[in-house]
Design an enzyme around this catalytic site. Structure first.
Site, PDB file in Angstrom:
ATOM      1  N   THR A  58      18.412  83.005  34.117  1.00 40.64           N
ATOM      2  CA  THR A  58      17.886  82.130  35.156  1.00 40.64           C
ATOM      3  C   THR A  58      19.029  81.745  36.085  1.00 40.64           C
ATOM      4  OG1 THR A  58      18.181  80.161  33.778  1.00 40.64           O
ATOM      5  CG2 THR A  58      16.031  81.257  33.686  1.00 40.64           C
ATOM      6  N   GLY A  60      18.614  79.280  38.791  1.00 39.86           N
ATOM      7  CA  GLY A  60      18.217  78.130  39.603  1.00 39.86           C
ATOM      8  C   GLY A  60      17.391  78.539  40.803  1.00 39.86           C
ATOM      9  N   GLY A  63      16.344  82.136  41.580  1.00 32.47           N
ATOM     10  CA  GLY A  63      15.367  82.851  40.770  1.00 32.47           C
ATOM     11  C   GLY A  63      15.923  83.299  39.436  1.00 32.47           C
ATOM     12  N   ASP A  91      13.250  75.686  29.847  1.00 27.07           N
ATOM     13  CA  ASP A  91      12.239  75.752  28.790  1.00 27.07           C
ATOM     14  C   ASP A  91      10.906  76.242  29.356  1.00 27.07           C
ATOM     15  OD1 ASP A  91      14.075  74.790  26.949  1.00 27.07           O
ATOM     16  OD2 ASP A  91      13.399  72.712  27.138  1.00 27.07           O
TER      17      ASP A  91
END
Length: 151
Positions: A58, A60, A63, A91
Site C-alpha cells: 500500500t 497511501g 494507491g 486493515d
C-alpha cells in the site's frame, strides 16, 4: 493458504526469521515503509520476497502495487469524499483484497476492491468506524473503475 502482514512489528522480527515468516505465504501485505525495512532484512540474510507468491504494497494516496512472478501493476487510489484519518486504512485494504481473493477474483479485481475499502476507512476517524452498504460499495467501485463491481 495464508497471507502475512508484518505490520508495525517488523522491527521486532529477527532478520533470520523473516524468510521463514514468508515461506509458503500467498502474499506478504505491507505499506511501502514496512516493505523497505523487510527488504533490507531479507537482503542481509541472502533471501527475497520470492519465498511467498506475491507482495501487496500500500502506498497511501498513491494507491497500491502488486508484484508476483507473472504480474506487476499499480492501482491508483480512488477519490474519497474527505480524508479524515488514515488509521485503519491498511486493515480495510487487506479486508477488501482478501474478500476478492476468497471469491476467486483476479488480482486486479482484488486490488480494486481493496482500494475502495481503504477509501471508506480514511473518511472516518478511528480504525473501525466506517460503514457502507453493498450498494454504496458497488456504486463507488463502478464510479472509480468504470466497470461493474464483481461482488
Amino acid at each position: 493458504n495464508f497471507c502475512v502482514d508484518p505490520g508495525q512489528r517488523w522491527p521486532d522480527i529477527p532478520k533470520e526469521d523473516v524468510p521463514h515468516l514468508l515461506e509458503g505465504a500467498l502474499f506478504c501485505m505491507m505499506n511501502d515503509y514496512e516493505k523497505e525495512g523487510i527488504e533490507q532484512r531479507l537482503s542481509e540474510v541472502g533471501s527475497s520476497f520470492l519465498a511467498c507468491q506475491g507482495v501487496v504494497i500500500t502506498r497511501g494516496e498513491q494507491g497500491m502495487t502488486l508484484i508476483t512472478e507473472s504480474e506487476h501493476f499499480t492501482v491508483p487510489a480512488c477519490p474519497v469524499e474527505r480524508v479524515v484519518d488514515p488509521t485503519g486504512a491498511g486493515d480495510a485494504h487487506r479486508a477488501g483484497f482478501l474478500a476478492g481473493l476468497s471469491k476467486g477474483m483476479s488480482l486486479l479485481q482484488c486490488s480494486r476492491l481493496a482500494t475502495i475499502a481503504a477509501g471508506y476507512a480514511i473518511e472516518h476517524a478511528g480504525t473501525q468506524e466506517h460503514t457502507f452498504t453493498m450498494e454504496e460499495f458497488r456504486t463507488r467501485y463502478q464510479t472509480c473503475w468504470n466497470e461493474q463491481c464483481p461482488l
